[in-house]
Motif scaffolding. Structure first.
Motif, PDB file in Angstrom:
ATOM      1  N   PRO A 161      -3.614  -5.654   5.799  1.00 52.16           N
ATOM      2  CA  PRO A 161      -3.486  -6.764   5.230  1.00 52.16           C
ATOM      3  C   PRO A 161      -2.680  -7.152   4.287  1.00 52.16           C
ATOM      4  N   ARG A 162      -2.912  -6.247   3.069  1.00 50.93           N
ATOM      5  CA  ARG A 162      -2.287  -6.514   1.927  1.00 50.93           C
ATOM      6  C   ARG A 162      -0.691  -5.946   2.111  1.00 50.93           C
ATOM      7  N   ALA A 163      -0.627  -5.188   3.003  1.00 45.31           N
ATOM      8  CA  ALA A 163       0.772  -4.531   3.178  1.00 45.31           C
ATOM      9  C   ALA A 163       1.751  -5.928   3.642  1.00 45.31           C
ATOM     10  N   TYR A 164       1.210  -6.866   4.333  1.00 48.00           N
ATOM     11  CA  TYR A 164       1.660  -7.955   5.075  1.00 48.00           C
ATOM     12  C   TYR A 164       1.658  -9.170   3.977  1.00 48.00           C
ATOM     13  N   LEU A 165       1.166  -9.146   2.653  1.00 45.66           N
ATOM     14  CA  LEU A 165       1.221 -10.216   1.916  1.00 45.66           C
ATOM     15  C   LEU A 165       2.483 -10.189   1.142  1.00 45.66           C
ATOM     16  N   LYS A 166       2.596 -11.137   0.228  1.00 41.89           N
ATOM     17  CA  LYS A 166       3.903 -11.314  -0.418  1.00 41.89           C
ATOM     18  C   LYS A 166       4.059 -10.158  -1.283  1.00 41.89           C
ATOM     19  N   GLY A 167       5.218  -9.301  -1.519  1.00 43.54           N
ATOM     20  CA  GLY A 167       5.173  -8.004  -2.303  1.00 43.54           C
ATOM     21  C   GLY A 167       4.632  -6.698  -1.618  1.00 43.54           C
ATOM     22  N   GLY A 168       4.188  -7.011  -0.519  1.00 41.14           N
ATOM     23  CA  GLY A 168       3.448  -5.773   0.183  1.00 41.14           C
ATOM     24  C   GLY A 168       4.454  -4.849   0.930  1.00 41.14           C
ATOM     25  N   ILE A 169       4.165  -3.824   1.091  1.00 41.29           N
ATOM     26  CA  ILE A 169       5.276  -2.967   1.654  1.00 41.29           C
ATOM     27  C   ILE A 169       5.875  -3.337   2.991  1.00 41.29           C
ATOM     28  N   LEU A 170       5.051  -3.749   3.745  1.00 40.29           N
ATOM     29  CA  LEU A 170       5.564  -4.206   5.004  1.00 40.29           C
ATOM     30  C   LEU A 170       6.016  -5.642   5.297  1.00 40.29           C
TER      31      LEU A 170
END
Length: 657
Positions: A161-170
């Motif tokens: 979930p954190r990877a899809y947040l703004k700034g996350g890698i994904l």
């Protein structure tokens, strides 16, 4: 003595102390060895205790449940290690397809990490619950370790979930793909194989990450902008009213026709193919919706609405031809248009197109059916009869020829058929040809009215002759073929009739002056008295002078009359020569002897023409002004007098006669 005893005692104590110290050192060594052994024993005891505990747990009925919890936790750690490796690989990816592949693997690894964490958490929570039910205390080391592991697993579970947040890698990776997607869409060779593979790979990856909506939005915006720039034209915003003449917007109409064909056959056909090729892997509805949005927000609606506005300009015959051109353009692109703009998403485009076709059909039919009435309305406006074929006649016949041409007639027939179909009536070609015949009938009625309005018969004859000659000239034209040979032959007969009538009406009264009433006097001049001969000469001179004056008046008056057909003009001139010159020559020959008796030195010079001069002047009567001036320089006719030369033996010489 006491001193000696005290010394001996000190020595004895020193020896004892030394002995005790040696014993202490020996004991210390023994203790050290014992401590190591005790520590070793303690370690073994602890290990034995652990083994005993394991053995005790193994011997317990829930050992297998605890042992199975270890495998999911180990799997989570291995997946997390893979995620870290893929994150490092993504940063150093080379090429769009490689980057898409790394994003795919990273997303799949994170999804696997999340699912692995869920599995491990379920096992741990079930294990703790089981142990608690079996009496394990809350502060038991095993239970505490399990609780710590749960916290760590929940932290790892938040990686995806954190990877899809703004700034996350994904999030960043998918944004990069959208940026690359937009860049490729702006390229001129967007549909190349390489670019198409990239676009499809990006679409597939973004779709897998539930970002297809963003991707479609970017696609619509970029391609709409590309179309607008390609077909942008200032005339599309132009306002057209009934006061505007079709000639004022003729250039805009021609440009519109070109743009419509380019838009449908090149631009939108390409865009439709691009939509289907790019989105072919994400469902059939997506390209339909995508292209529908592009069509609804781009220049095609502006083009169609401008076409409808063309039908609002001033109603006149030239407008009909332009409307036929517009309908022809729409008919030419009809198949491609229907194939491209289909589906619910293009309903607005189709609605505006139907409105355009309706306006074009109504505009054409409204003007076409009123053409005979428009010709009839010109009847009171009598044109100058000495100017050849009236402009109305030449314009209308040329106009009818255009309507019957290979380009316009099929389109006009189709338009009339559509209009009658809307009225539940059947179209037949006789409707078109019969209406053209009605137009020509109104022209004939106009000509009769205009000819009758002039009291000068000769001028009316020239006028009718010119117009019948004009109709004869329609042979081998579309209009002439439609009207047929009998119609053309009838006009030839009328042309010849009015030509002969013109010669008679123009010169008949003038030729009546050249009678032979003085013939008797002339033939008996030798026996007649001088007085009678003089009277006869005076009568002849007055006749010749009246003829010359009458001829000059007719010539001057009719010199500005126009005979449209040069061959016809020459034919009439020849007819006038054959009619006038022989009579004139015969008259001169009849009275020549009487004329030569007059004293050539007297002041009675006679203002009349030689037959040759008369002939040459008649031959140039209907020639164009510049040709007449050129011929006059080398002409043989005499404008003032015919000099009668009397030779020494009194013989008259008349070379012209």
């Amino acid at each position: 003595m006491a001193e000696a005893k005290r010394l001996e005692r000190l020595k004895a104590m020193r020896s004892l102390l030394k002995s005790e110290m040696e014993k202490s050192e020996t004991f210390s060594l023994v203790l050290n060895k014992a401590g190591s052994k005790i520590e070793e024993i303690n370690h073994k005891l602890l290990s034995l205790e652990a083994d005993l505990k394991v053995e005790r747990w193994k011997a317990s009925p829930f050992f297998d449940h605890i042992r199975h919890t270890i495998a999911p936790i180990s799997a989570v750690l291995r997946v997390f290690s893979t995620v870290q490796e893929l994150e490092r690989s993504l940063v150093s990816s080379d090429g769009v397809l490689g980057y898409v592949s790394d994003v795919k693997r990273l997303g799949e690894a994170m999804k696997l990490l999340s699912s692995s964490c869920v599995l491990a958490l379920n096992w741990l929570e079930d294990t703790i619950e089981f142990l608690t039910e079996k009496g394990m205390p809350e502060d038991h080391p095993c239970g505490l370790r399990f609780k710590t592991s749960i916290e760590l697993l929940r932290e790892l579970q938040m990686t995806e979930p954190r990877a899809y947040l703004k700034g996350g890698i994904l999030y960043t990776a998918l944004k990069n793909l959208e940026t690359e997607f937009k860049r490729i869409l702006k390229e001129e060779q967007v549909l190349s194989k390489d670019n198409l593979r990239k676009l499809q790979a990006i679409i597939k990856r973004l779709h897998a990450h539930t970002r297809l909506k963003n991707c479609v939005s970017v696609y619509i915006k970029v391609r709409t902008t590309v179309i607008q720039k390609r077909l942008e034209s200032g005339y599309l915003e132009k306002t057209i009213t009934e006061a505007d003449n079709v000639h004022d917007i003729e250039g805009d109409i021609d440009q519109w026709r070109s743009h419509m064909e380019i838009a449908v056959r090149e631009t939108y056909e390409f865009e439709s193919k691009l939509c289907y090729d790019v989105f072919e892997d994400v469902g059939e509805d997506v390209p339909l919706c995508c292209f529908g949005e592009i069509a609804s927000n781009s220049v095609i609606l502006q083009l169609l609405r401008f076409g409808s506005r063309i039908s609002k300009c001033k109603k006149d015959p030239p407008k009909l031809l332009k409307l036929l051109d517009c309908f022809s353009t729409m008919d030419n692109i009809r198949i491609e248009f229907n194939g491209i703009f289909q589906g619910e998403q293009c309903s607005e485009v189709r609605r505006v197109t139907r409105e355009l076709i309706s306006n074009l059909v109504k505009g054409v039919c409204e003007i076409f059916w009123e053409l005979p009435c428009q010709v009839e309305l010109q009847r009171p406006n009598c044109p100058p009869l000495d100017r050849g074929v009236p402009r109305l006649v030449s314009v209308v016949t040329e106009y009818c020829n255009k309507l019957l041409g290979n380009n316009n007639k099929p389109i006009l027939s189709k338009v009339l058929e559509i209009d009658l179909g809307w009225k539940n009536a059947k179209y037949q070609e006789e409707l078109l040809t019969g209406h053209i015949y009605n137009i020509l009938r109104e022209i004939a009625l106009n000509l009769d009215a205009w000819s009758s309005s002039n009291k000068e018969t000769a001028l009316s004859c020239i006028f009718m002759m010119n117009n019948h000659s004009h109709f004869c000239g329609l042979r081998e034209t579309h209009l002439g073929e439609m009207m047929g040979e009998s119609w053309l032959n009838a006009h030839e007969q009328y042309r010849d009739y009015y030509a002969a009538l013109y010669v008679k009406e123009s010169w008949g009264s003038l030729l009546s002056l050249l009678t032979n009433k003085a013939q008797t006097t002339s033939s008996s001049s030798s026996a007649s008295s001088p007085v009678k001969r003089k009277r006869a000469r005076e009568s002849i001179k007055r006749t010749l002078q009246a003829f010359s004056k009458g001829f000059d008046e007719i010539y001057t008056k009719q010199a500005n009359w126009v005979v449209e057909d040069d061959k016809l003009a020459w034919k009439i001139c020849q007819a006038m020569v054959k009619t006038v010159v022989p009579r004139y020559k015969s008259y001169l020959q009849s009275y020549i002897k009487l004329l030569v008796e007059e004293d050539p030195t007297s002041d009675s010079k006679h203002l009349y023409y030689t037959p040759k001069g008369l002939e040459m002047k008649l031959k140039t009567m209907f020639q164009k002004k510049e040709e007449t001036e050129k011929r006059d320089k080398n002409s043989h006719f005499v404008n003032k007098v015919m000099d009668l030369e009397i030779t020494q033996n009194s013989h008259l010489t008349l070379e012209a006669i």
